[in-house]
Design a protein around this motif. Structure first.
Motif, short mmCIF file in Angstrom:
data_model
loop_
_atom_site.label_atom_id
_atom_site.label_comp_id
_atom_site.label_asym_id
_atom_site.label_seq_id
_atom_site.Cartn_x
_atom_site.Cartn_y
_atom_site.Cartn_z
N GLY A 24 14.38 37.75 45.71
CA GLY A 24 14.87 36.35 45.43
C GLY A 24 15.45 36.06 44.41
N VAL A 25 15.70 37.02 43.44
CA VAL A 25 16.36 36.76 42.25
C VAL A 25 17.92 36.91 42.26
N PHE A 26 18.68 36.30 41.77
CA PHE A 26 20.11 36.54 41.55
C PHE A 26 20.44 37.16 40.31
N GLY A 27 21.55 37.98 40.36
CA GLY A 27 21.86 38.50 39.12
C GLY A 27 23.40 38.28 38.90
N ILE A 28 23.86 38.07 37.72
CA ILE A 28 25.40 38.10 37.72
C ILE A 28 25.89 38.72 36.49
N ARG A 29 26.81 39.41 36.75
CA ARG A 29 27.39 40.49 35.55
C ARG A 29 29.02 40.27 35.47
N GLY A 30 29.34 40.55 34.29
CA GLY A 30 30.80 40.42 33.91
C GLY A 30 30.99 41.96 32.87
N VAL A 31 31.90 42.61 33.20
CA VAL A 31 32.45 43.59 32.59
C VAL A 31 33.85 43.76 32.20
N SER A 32 34.15 44.09 31.19
CA SER A 32 35.65 44.44 30.71
C SER A 32 35.69 46.05 30.06
N GLU A 33 36.68 46.70 30.65
CA GLU A 33 36.79 48.01 30.11
C GLU A 33 38.45 48.02 29.78
N SER A 34 38.35 48.94 28.84
CA SER A 34 39.64 49.05 28.29
C SER A 34 39.97 50.64 27.65
N PHE A 35 41.08 51.16 27.96
CA PHE A 35 41.55 52.11 27.28
C PHE A 35 42.85 52.21 26.84
N LYS A 36 43.32 53.14 26.09
CA LYS A 36 44.67 53.10 25.74
C LYS A 36 45.45 54.15 26.31
N GLU A 37 46.64 54.08 27.01
CA GLU A 37 47.37 55.17 27.63
C GLU A 37 48.79 55.04 27.08
N ILE A 38 48.76 55.92 26.08
CA ILE A 38 50.05 56.09 25.24
C ILE A 38 50.17 54.66 24.75
N ALA A 39 51.27 54.05 24.86
CA ALA A 39 51.35 52.64 24.08
C ALA A 39 50.84 51.41 25.09
N LEU A 40 50.41 51.78 26.22
CA LEU A 40 50.08 50.79 27.12
C LEU A 40 48.57 50.61 26.99
N ALA A 41 48.09 49.46 26.99
CA ALA A 41 46.59 49.00 27.16
C ALA A 41 46.28 48.83 28.53
N ARG A 42 45.36 49.35 28.87
CA ARG A 42 44.71 49.37 30.34
C ARG A 42 43.56 48.43 30.35
N ASN A 43 43.39 47.64 31.13
CA ASN A 43 42.13 46.74 31.19
C ASN A 43 41.75 46.60 32.49
N GLN A 44 40.37 46.51 32.66
CA GLN A 44 39.94 45.91 34.07
C GLN A 44 38.76 44.99 33.77
N PHE A 45 38.74 43.93 34.26
CA PHE A 45 37.52 43.17 34.49
C PHE A 45 37.12 42.97 35.72
N ALA A 46 35.84 42.91 35.67
CA ALA A 46 34.87 42.88 36.82
C ALA A 46 33.91 41.64 37.04
N ALA A 47 33.59 41.11 38.16
CA ALA A 47 32.60 40.22 38.08
C ALA A 47 31.60 40.53 39.39
N LYS A 48 30.39 40.40 38.98
CA LYS A 48 29.53 41.01 40.00
C LYS A 48 28.21 40.04 40.52
N ILE A 49 27.90 39.94 41.43
CA ILE A 49 26.81 39.15 41.84
C ILE A 49 25.64 40.04 42.66
N MET A 50 24.41 39.96 42.24
CA MET A 50 23.35 40.72 42.85
C MET A 50 22.29 40.09 43.40
N TYR A 51 21.65 40.47 44.34
CA TYR A 51 20.71 39.74 44.90
C TYR A 51 19.34 40.53 45.50
N GLY A 52 18.28 40.10 45.35
CA GLY A 52 17.07 41.19 45.76
C GLY A 52 16.64 40.35 47.11
N ILE A 53 16.87 41.06 48.34
CA ILE A 53 16.50 40.54 49.57
C ILE A 53 14.89 40.67 49.68
#
Lengths: 335, 195
Positions: free
Chosen positions: A36-65
């Motif tokens: 019966g509990v909800f969880g929310i989560r946000g994550v940011s990940e980054s790495f450098k690829e030569i001169a380019l910055a690669r980023n990913q952002f994710a949002a997640k919702i969880m629930y206990g049935i």
């Protein structure tokens, strides 16, 4: 240049247990989010690829049935992929873990727009629990599914940002006092990526690519340790947990069909591979609920062709309690 | 108002609230009549040892889970020993099985469960029973004695203790009590002991 995908993207989200030391930043423990509990989560990940910055952002919702069954849904947003596969998909070159594209000896400037990757669904069912005072041994089965459909051009599949498909596996977690150890084994059955682009050199004037990513097996080992506090005074005590996580992944070579002909991949990124990444991490838990995770992913054995190392990531997670009659009082007493 | 099985006597007692305390009348043969009276009682507190956790975030979700129960006034968690102390709303019927279930819902197990109740001049013994809010409370492995004052009842059952402890009591858990009032539906038997 080539689009780089993430292996671990949403895996950082994979968290729902309530044990400090097994609230691994990268992998899921066998324990679940409470019923019966909800969880929310946000994550940011980054790495450098030569001169380019690669980023990913994710949002997640969880629930206990139920106490044993939890579900999660996640979406991600990244600049990891180009809008189409590279023209020379089969032979695009990789140097070390660097990736370039060459056509006619010229490096093509491929743009990597920020795009939504897809919806990732995860479900975990706890099948075994042996609890004791300040410890437990637990096991769970999980299944995952992803709608992701992006121009991912390496053999390695990843359901959290790179490839669609299904996966599943088994987690065993052992908690004893301030230490937790967890082992996850799983498989990934990725969907194909199909692309048709106009090309007037052909008749009919299309160039079709059907890229089947390799099936993968992964073996993940996580260690966690509750560093602070040594003794609790109240819920407001800051918790600091240290983590060391390993992620091993073996995948098959990609199969490529272009204009109905089977084409053998040449690029290393499209051949079979095996690597292990190592993620040291630190976690801060405020007021016994809000979690901040920091981790860095290094190459431990071989390397992935779908991401560069190190990967810097941080996440924030919180539980949301519904139907609670009142908030727990914060204890100030000394035990 | 008596007996049920194995030829053993089981005596129901009715509980009458006197403010916060309870005076319990042990009634042997008049019990049947009294069973028809509206009986309510009040447990004072309960202590629940929660197994399977270490950190305060785990205690926090357990406390949150327990607080969803409408009859709970307050929950105090000892973050180091992981023992929850529950106080109940005055006059609310208390369901011990729901408390244990809330711990499981939070993702943990009950390692031990005790509750305090006020007894006045009650002679307890093996297979002595009383009735409270539609449930039978059945003493096992309890030495015969007279009690006046706060008694700490230890709840026995898979849901109330760890497996090792449960094995010690398993054999003694034979329900021999039943209500003297056939119209009263008793849905639950709690096995308890006085240590």
């Amino acid at each position: 240049m080539k689009p780089i995908s993430f292996t671990l993207i949403g895996m950082l989200f994979a968290l729902s247990s309530v044990f400090s030391q097994e609230l691994f930043p990268v992998h899921e423990p066998a324990s679940n989010i409470p019923k019966g509990v909800f969880g929310i989560r946000g994550v940011s990940e980054s790495f450098k690829e030569i001169a380019l910055a690669r980023n990913q952002f994710a949002a997640k919702i969880m629930y206990g049935i139920t106490a044993n069954w939890e579900v999660e849904a996640q979406t991600d947003f990244s600049n990891h992929h180009a809008s189409t596969l590279p023209v020379n998909l089969v032979s695009h070159s990789h140097f070390g873990n660097r990736v370039y594209y060459f056509t006619n000896n010229k490096t093509y400037g491929i743009e990597y727009p920020y795009t939504f990757g897809g919806i990732y669904l995860y479900s975990k069912y706890r099948i075994f629990s042996m609890d004791r005072a300040e410890g437990h041994l637990r096991a769970a089965l999980f299944a995952e599914y992803s709608t992701t459909r992006v121009a991912h051009d390496e053999a390695e599949p990843d359901l959290q940002g790179d490839t669609g498909g299904e996966g599943g596996g088994f987690v065993v977690t052992w908690l004893l006092h301030k230490m937790a150890v967890s082992l996850t084994t799983g498989f990934i059955l990725p969907n194909d990526y199909k692309e048709t682009r106009d090309d007037y050199r052909y008749n009919p004037p299309y160039f079709k690519t059907d890229l089947s990513y390799g099936r993968a097996a992964h073996f993940d080992l996580s260690f966690g340790y509750l560093l602070v506090p040594k003794q609790y005074d109240s819920y407001s005590n800051l918790n600091i947990n240290l983590y060391a996580e390993f992620e091993g992944k073996a995948y098959e070579a990609a199969k490529i069909i272009q204009n109905d002909s089977v084409v053998n991949p040449i690029s290393s990124a499209l051949l079979k591979g095996f690597y292990v990444d190592f993620f040291p991490g630190i976690q801060f838990i405020f007021n016994s609920n809000t979690r901040i995770d920091l981790s860095i992913g290094f190459s431990f054995y071989n390397h992935s062709y779908s991401h560069f190392n190190p990967i810097y990531s941080w996440g924030i997670q919180r539980y949301i309690f519904v139907n609670s009659h009142k908030a727990p009082k914060v204890l100030k007493q000394t035990f | 108002m008596v007996i049920i099985k194995d030829g053993r006597f089981c005596i129901f007692a009715s509980l009458i609230i006197v403010k916060d305390t309870i005076s319990m009348k042990k009634i042997s043969f008049l019990c049947f009549l009294l069973m028809n009276l509206s009986v309510s009682a009040q447990f004072l507190t309960a202590h629940v040892a929660v197994d399977g956790l270490t950190c305060s975030a785990c205690s926090f979700v357990t406390q949150k889970s327990l607080m969803q129960l409408p009859f709970i006034e307050d929950v105090q968690m000892d973050l180091n020993t992981h023992i929850a102390t529950l106080t109940f709303k005055n006059g609310s019927p208390v369901a011990m099985d729901r408390i244990a279930q809330k711990v499981v819902d939070a993702g943990f197990s009950v390692g031990g469960f005790t509750a305090e109740i006020y007894l006045k001049e009650v002679a307890v013994s093996d297979n002595f029973c009383f009735e409270y809010d539609g449930a039978i409370f059945h003493f096992i492995q309890t030495k015969e004695r007279n009690i006046t004052g706060i008694a700490t009842l230890t709840f026995i059952g898979k849901e109330f203790m760890n497996k090792k402890e449960f094995k010690r009591y398993k054999a003694a858990m034979t329900a021999v009590c039943a209500s003297g009032d056939k119209d009263l539906k008793l849905t639950k038997t709690y096995f308890i002991t006085l240590k």
